[in-house]
Every structure is written in C-alpha cells, then in structure tokens.
Scaffold this active site. Structure first.
Site, PDB file in Angstrom:
ATOM      1  CB  SER A 167      14.231  -6.824   6.200  1.00  0.00           C
ATOM      2  OG  SER A 167      13.298  -6.343   6.817  1.00  0.00           O
ATOM      3  CE1 TYR A 180      10.188  -9.067   2.917  1.00  0.00           C
ATOM      4  CE2 TYR A 180      10.539  -8.479   5.233  1.00  0.00           C
ATOM      5  CZ  TYR A 180      10.916  -8.133   3.779  1.00  0.00           C
ATOM      6  OH  TYR A 180      11.625  -7.062   3.530  1.00  0.00           O
TER       7      TYR A 180
END
Ligand code: NAD
Length: 288
Positions: A167, A180
């Site tokens: 990401s 995350y």
C-alpha cells in the site's frame, strides 16, 4: 476484449480491457481475498488470461460467487476457504491447488484487513495490543505463511511469480493507521527477501502499492470527507478501479515482466509524487 463497468460513487467507469499475456495460458494461481474488491477483479482477469484460479477467501459465499462468475465466463476456478493467519489452513489451500490443478505458478497475496473508520487501528499511544496483533496476524503473518507453503510447490512447478499487495501506507506516514502501515512495510521486506532468496531458482516477487482504489472494503473504511481529500491528491482525472490493479498483477504474473524482481511498485495515480500542499494550492489557484 473484456468490458469493465463499475460505479462506487466516485466515477462511473466503462472501458475495454484487452487480454495480452499468452504466457499465462494454463498456469495456476492462488489469489487470496478473491471474494471481493481487488482480489475478485484479479481472479477474474487472470482467468480471462487462461489461468486456473484458486479463489481463496475467509468469506465462503463471496469466494463461491467469484468462482461461479469465472466458470460462467468459461474460465477455470475453484473457491477455497482460508483464513490466511492460520498456518494449517494456508497449507491446506496450497495442497488443494495442487490437487485440483496439478501445479502452482502464481501467488497473489492480496487478502488483508483494511484500516480506517471502525478498525481500531489508531496512533501509537492509543493502540490496543489486540488490534496490533490482529493486523500483524492477517496482514503480515498471512502473506509470509502463503509464501512459506507456496514456494516449494512453485519450485516443483518450474518457478513462478509472487505478487504481494502492499500500500502507499507503506511508503509515507499518517497520523493514524499505524498497524496497517507497519504490516505493509513488512510485506515489502517479505517481497525483497523472497526475490533475493529464490530469484535464481526462477521465482520472482514484487509488491504493488496501490493508492485509493474503489472497492467495497475501502469505501466502508473511509469517510466521504477523507475520500474527497484522497481524490484531490490523486493526479489522474479518476480514482483507481480494482481492474487497474488487476492489470498490473497480470503483467507481473506474466513472462513479459520477467526482468522485474524485488520491486515495490506504486499504482496510485501519482498521489505520492507531489508536494503535500498541492491540493490546497490548486484550490486557491496556482501562482505563475
Ligand atoms: N482499496 C484500496 O484503496 C487499497 C489501497 C491500498 C492497498 N490495498 C490492499 O489491497 C488488498 C485488497 O483490498 P480491497 O480494497 O480489495 O479489500 P476488500 O476488503 O474489498 O477485500 C479484501 C478481501 O480479503 C478477505 N480477507 C480478509 N481477511 C482475510 C483472512 N484472514 N483470510 C482470507 N481472506 C481474508 C476479505 O474477506 C475480502 O474478500 C488489501 O491487501 C489492501 O490492503 C487496497
């Protein structure tokens, strides 16, 4: 040619996607998290390229639906239940790929817990250790376990390509969503490790770092205000679609990308390449 049409409220997109990679014909792939979003689009795209796909997900109904869509279009697919944080289940998933399709050439490590509203993934001083542990279990241990059990079977199948989903959160910091981000940075280290350890044996590994992509999971975890800010900071006239990422996965899985190994590749519409002040400056009018 395959027509893509989706509408998640950002942009209605309808365009033609051309199939291109003959090297993918008769290959076998595992796509984790293939019940929805990017994983679903990737499973469908790979199947259109002639790949037999293990549609793996923790949600059985959605996995079944993706596999049915693929078989209805004449492709090969089988749904498999997996919680990627469970070593036993990951091992069984890989065994099922061999049992059903006779080999394994592509692993798309896509499944993850998404961060954001309601996820409990906050800043460091407010981080619950249980939240941290659950993000690490799914988003970092999961891809590691999938590599651990897939690589020996990929070696037996003559090599292949691993595409790990990272990401833009792994490339730049935010005030929140720490677990995350750390897990996705770990995924990039996993990619570089696999490329280094197994590249000479014919297994490539690359990471994709998407910016905002219009999926069910993404829309559920961001407020409309945050979506609008992301949209302003993406440099393309549109916000990414699952099929945009699926196209990159198909390329990285194919032999057309055979000299690309160990790379961390952004697909973010240019979101991270500009000064962070760009969106605000555009709003007040750019100076000459
Ligand atoms: N959508 C975005 O904007 C975006 C941006 C950057 C990175 N990503 C990454 O792309 C990937 C896909 O995201 P998405 O937006 O399609 O999400 P999504 O929520 O639509 O899909 C994720 C899928 O993973 C499955 N899953 C979750 N936990 C699992 C587990 N323990 N075992 C097996 N399956 C599990 C879910 O059931 C779901 O089908 C993720 O790795 C995400 O971090 C997405």
């Amino acid at each position: 040619m395959h027509v893509c049409e989706r509408d998640f409220g950002f942009d209605k997109v309808c365009y033609l996607q051309s199939m291109a990679y003959t090297s993918l014909q008769n290959k076998v792939a595992i796509v984790t998290g293939a019940g929805s979003g990017i994983g679903k689009a990737t499973a469908e795209r790979l199947a259109l390229e002639g790949v037999a796909v293990i549609v793996a997900d923790i949600q059985d109904e959605t996995a079944k639906a993706t596999a049915e869509t693929i078989t209805a279009q004449g492709g090969k697919a089988a749904p498999v239940h997996v919680d990627i944080s469970s070593e036993e289940q990951v091992e069984a998933m890989v065994a099922r790929a061999i049992e059903l399709f006779g080999g394994l050439h592509i692993l798309h490590n896509n499944a993850a817990r998404l961060s954001g509203v309601g996820s409990g993934d906050k800043d460091v001083t407010r981080m619950e250790s249980s939240v941290w542990d659950s993000f690490m279990a799914v988003n970092l241990r999961g891809p590691m376990l999938c590599c651990k059990h897939a690589i020996p079977r990929m070696l037996e199948s003559g090599g292949g390509s691993i595409i790990n989903m990272s990401s833009t959160a792994a490339l730049s910091a935010q005030q929140t969503r720490l677990a995350y981000a750390v897990a996705k940075r770990g995924v990039n280290a996993l990619t570089q490790h696999v490329a280094t350890a197994y590249g000479k044996d014919g297994i490539r590994a690359n990471s994709i770092c998407p910016g905002p992509v219009q999926t069910e999971g993404f829309m559920a975890h961001v407020s409309p205000e945050y979506s609008a800010i992301l949209r302003d900071n993406v440099l393309t006239p549109y916000v990414g679609e699952p099929s945009d990422i699926a196209a990159l996965v198909a390329f990285l899985a194919s032999s057309e990308s055979r000299y690309i190994n160990g790379q961390i590749i952004s697909a973010d519409g240019g979101m991270l390449i500009h000064y962070p002040t760009m969106a605000q400056l555009r709003a007040i009018g750019v100076e000459d």
